[in-house]
Design a protein around this motif. Structure first.
Motif, short mmCIF file in Angstrom:
data_model
loop_
_atom_site.label_atom_id
_atom_site.label_comp_id
_atom_site.label_asym_id
_atom_site.label_seq_id
_atom_site.Cartn_x
_atom_site.Cartn_y
_atom_site.Cartn_z
N ILE A 127 0.70 33.01 25.09
CA ILE A 127 1.37 31.94 25.83
C ILE A 127 2.83 31.86 25.40
CG2 ILE A 127 1.32 29.51 26.46
CD1 ILE A 127 -1.62 29.45 25.60
N CYS A 128 3.75 32.00 26.36
CA CYS A 128 5.17 31.82 26.07
C CYS A 128 5.42 30.42 25.52
CB CYS A 128 6.00 32.00 27.34
SG CYS A 128 6.23 33.69 27.84
N PHE A 129 6.49 30.28 24.73
CA PHE A 129 6.70 28.98 24.10
C PHE A 129 8.18 28.67 23.88
CE2 PHE A 129 6.88 31.92 20.61
CZ PHE A 129 7.87 31.40 19.78
N ALA A 130 8.46 27.41 23.62
CA ALA A 130 9.76 26.96 23.15
C ALA A 130 9.51 25.78 22.22
CB ALA A 130 10.65 26.54 24.32
N ASP A 131 10.32 25.65 21.18
CA ASP A 131 10.24 24.45 20.35
C ASP A 131 11.60 24.11 19.79
OD1 ASP A 131 10.40 26.38 18.30
OD2 ASP A 131 8.25 26.32 17.95
N THR A 132 11.81 22.83 19.53
CA THR A 132 13.09 22.36 19.03
C THR A 132 12.90 21.01 18.35
OG1 THR A 132 15.42 22.02 19.64
CG2 THR A 132 13.77 21.10 21.12
N ARG A 133 13.98 20.54 17.70
CA ARG A 133 14.01 19.18 17.16
C ARG A 133 15.17 18.48 17.82
NH1 ARG A 133 14.07 18.89 10.88
NH2 ARG A 133 15.98 20.09 11.22
N SER A 134 14.94 17.26 18.33
CA SER A 134 16.00 16.60 19.08
C SER A 134 15.71 15.11 19.20
CB SER A 134 16.15 17.24 20.46
OG SER A 134 17.33 16.82 21.08
N GLU A 135 16.65 14.43 19.81
CA GLU A 135 16.51 12.99 20.02
C GLU A 135 15.83 12.72 21.35
OE1 GLU A 135 21.04 12.54 21.82
OE2 GLU A 135 20.58 11.85 19.79
N ALA A 136 15.54 11.45 21.60
CA ALA A 136 14.84 11.06 22.83
C ALA A 136 15.64 11.47 24.06
CB ALA A 136 14.60 9.55 22.84
N GLY A 137 14.92 11.93 25.07
CA GLY A 137 15.54 12.29 26.33
C GLY A 137 16.02 13.72 26.42
N ALA A 138 15.86 14.49 25.35
CA ALA A 138 16.32 15.88 25.37
C ALA A 138 15.51 16.69 26.37
CB ALA A 138 16.19 16.49 23.98
N ALA A 139 16.20 17.58 27.09
CA ALA A 139 15.54 18.49 28.02
C ALA A 139 15.26 19.81 27.32
CB ALA A 139 16.41 18.72 29.25
N LEU A 140 14.10 20.37 27.55
CA LEU A 140 13.73 21.64 26.95
C LEU A 140 13.28 22.59 28.05
CD1 LEU A 140 13.32 23.24 24.32
CD2 LEU A 140 10.98 22.38 24.25
N VAL A 141 13.87 23.78 28.08
CA VAL A 141 13.49 24.80 29.06
C VAL A 141 12.28 25.56 28.52
CG1 VAL A 141 14.23 26.87 30.27
CG2 VAL A 141 15.86 25.00 29.91
N VAL A 142 11.18 25.50 29.26
CA VAL A 142 9.93 26.11 28.83
C VAL A 142 9.72 27.42 29.61
CG1 VAL A 142 7.45 25.77 28.53
CG2 VAL A 142 8.99 23.79 28.52
N PRO A 143 9.61 28.56 28.91
CA PRO A 143 9.37 29.82 29.62
C PRO A 143 7.91 29.97 30.02
CG PRO A 143 9.46 30.21 27.26
CD PRO A 143 9.74 28.74 27.46
N LEU A 144 7.71 30.65 31.14
CA LEU A 144 6.36 30.93 31.63
C LEU A 144 6.25 32.43 31.91
CD1 LEU A 144 6.15 28.24 34.50
CD2 LEU A 144 5.60 27.89 32.09
N TRP A 145 5.03 32.95 31.83
CA TRP A 145 4.74 34.27 32.40
C TRP A 145 3.28 34.32 32.80
CZ3 TRP A 145 6.19 37.93 27.74
CH2 TRP A 145 5.25 37.80 26.71
N HIS A 146 2.89 35.41 33.44
CA HIS A 146 1.56 35.50 34.06
C HIS A 146 0.47 35.35 33.00
CE1 HIS A 146 -1.70 36.84 36.64
NE2 HIS A 146 -0.87 36.83 37.66
N LYS A 147 -0.55 34.58 33.35
CA LYS A 147 -1.57 34.24 32.35
C LYS A 147 -2.51 35.39 32.03
CE LYS A 147 -5.13 32.21 35.38
NZ LYS A 147 -5.90 30.97 35.68
N THR A 148 -2.58 36.40 32.88
CA THR A 148 -3.46 37.54 32.59
C THR A 148 -2.73 38.88 32.57
OG1 THR A 148 -4.08 37.73 34.93
CG2 THR A 148 -5.53 36.43 33.50
N HIS A 149 -1.55 38.95 33.16
CA HIS A 149 -0.78 40.20 33.20
C HIS A 149 0.66 39.91 32.76
CE1 HIS A 149 -4.12 40.85 36.08
NE2 HIS A 149 -4.15 42.06 35.54
N ALA A 150 0.87 39.93 31.46
CA ALA A 150 2.17 39.53 30.92
C ALA A 150 3.31 40.41 31.39
CB ALA A 150 2.11 39.53 29.39
N ALA A 151 3.02 41.64 31.83
CA ALA A 151 4.07 42.56 32.29
C ALA A 151 4.48 42.32 33.74
CB ALA A 151 3.62 44.01 32.12
N THR A 152 3.87 41.33 34.39
CA THR A 152 4.18 41.04 35.78
C THR A 152 5.50 40.28 35.85
OG1 THR A 152 1.82 40.92 36.28
CG2 THR A 152 3.31 39.97 37.90
#
Length: 206
Positions: free
Chosen positions: A126-151
């Motif tokens: 599962i692709c991921f992102a994590d950070t430390r920040s204050e309230a209201g921070a926007a975080l860009v979450v990466p996605l990729w195919h759940k069964t074919h990661a090379a797609t």
């Protein structure tokens, strides 16, 4: 009642759901517009005030499985069923009084990742992102195919944000998913790519 007790046991303050679909891109409607969504759980940081020698595992084994099911269930519901989910991702935002490791503890172990993958019937890491920040921070979450990661068509992102979280003593845990690829995907795939190396591109390199 049972779900309420589970939520109380993990220090849950709120759940925030975000959903979007692209109606047109580059002036045209995608052939099959994808629905993207994030579900965020805002919880009290169970390790606040503890030092770097603290063993995090007791709280991980207690809290992470509950979060995995809570978020996966809601993501499946908002995206139209487990079969509709094609891409997934996960993320954590730690409030400023916590350690970045506190967020990692809740998304980077089998107690969350393996269960989320199983609930969503995936096979890929599962692709991921994590950070430390204050309230209201926007975080860009990466996605990729759940069964074919090379797609490559399913390499995409969705932005998650909770307006009043995380407070300094909180953690936001996020599950994200999509029902399809980016709009108008047309850059090929790893399985059909030509062999590209520095050597065979020497004449084209500056």
């Amino acid at each position: 009642m049972q779900e309420s007790r589970r939520e109380d046991s993990i220090g849950l303050r709120k759940l925030v759901l975000y959903r979007e679909t692209v109606v047109t891109e580059a002036g045209e409607q995608p052939a099959d517009p994808a629905l993207q969504a994030t579900v965020a759980a805002v919880i009290t940081n169970p390790w606040l005030g503890t030092g770097p020698s603290r063993d995090l595992s007791p709280e991980v084994t207690r809290i992470a499985p509950v979060l995995a099911q809570l978020l996966s269930d809601r993501l499946i519901a908002v995206l139209g069923g487990v079969d509709a989910v094609e891409a997934f991702g996960k993320a954590a935002i730690v409030g400023n009084s916590g350690e970045i490791e506190h967020g990692g503890a809740l998304i980077h172990t089998p107690y969350f990742g393996n269960l989320m993958r199983e609930f969503l019937e995936g096979e890929s890491i599962i692709c991921f992102a994590d950070t430390r920040s204050e309230a209201g921070a926007a975080l860009v979450v990466p996605l990729w195919h759940k069964t074919h990661a090379a797609t490559r068509s399913h390499y995409q992102t969705v932005t998650a944000r909770v307006s009043d979280a995380p407070r300094p003593d909180e953690i936001v845990i996020i599950a994200a998913g999509s029902t399809g690829p980016r709009p108008h995907p047309r850059i090929g795939d790893r399985t059909t790519d030509p062999a590209v190396t520095v050597k065979n591109l020497e004449s084209a390199l500056p």
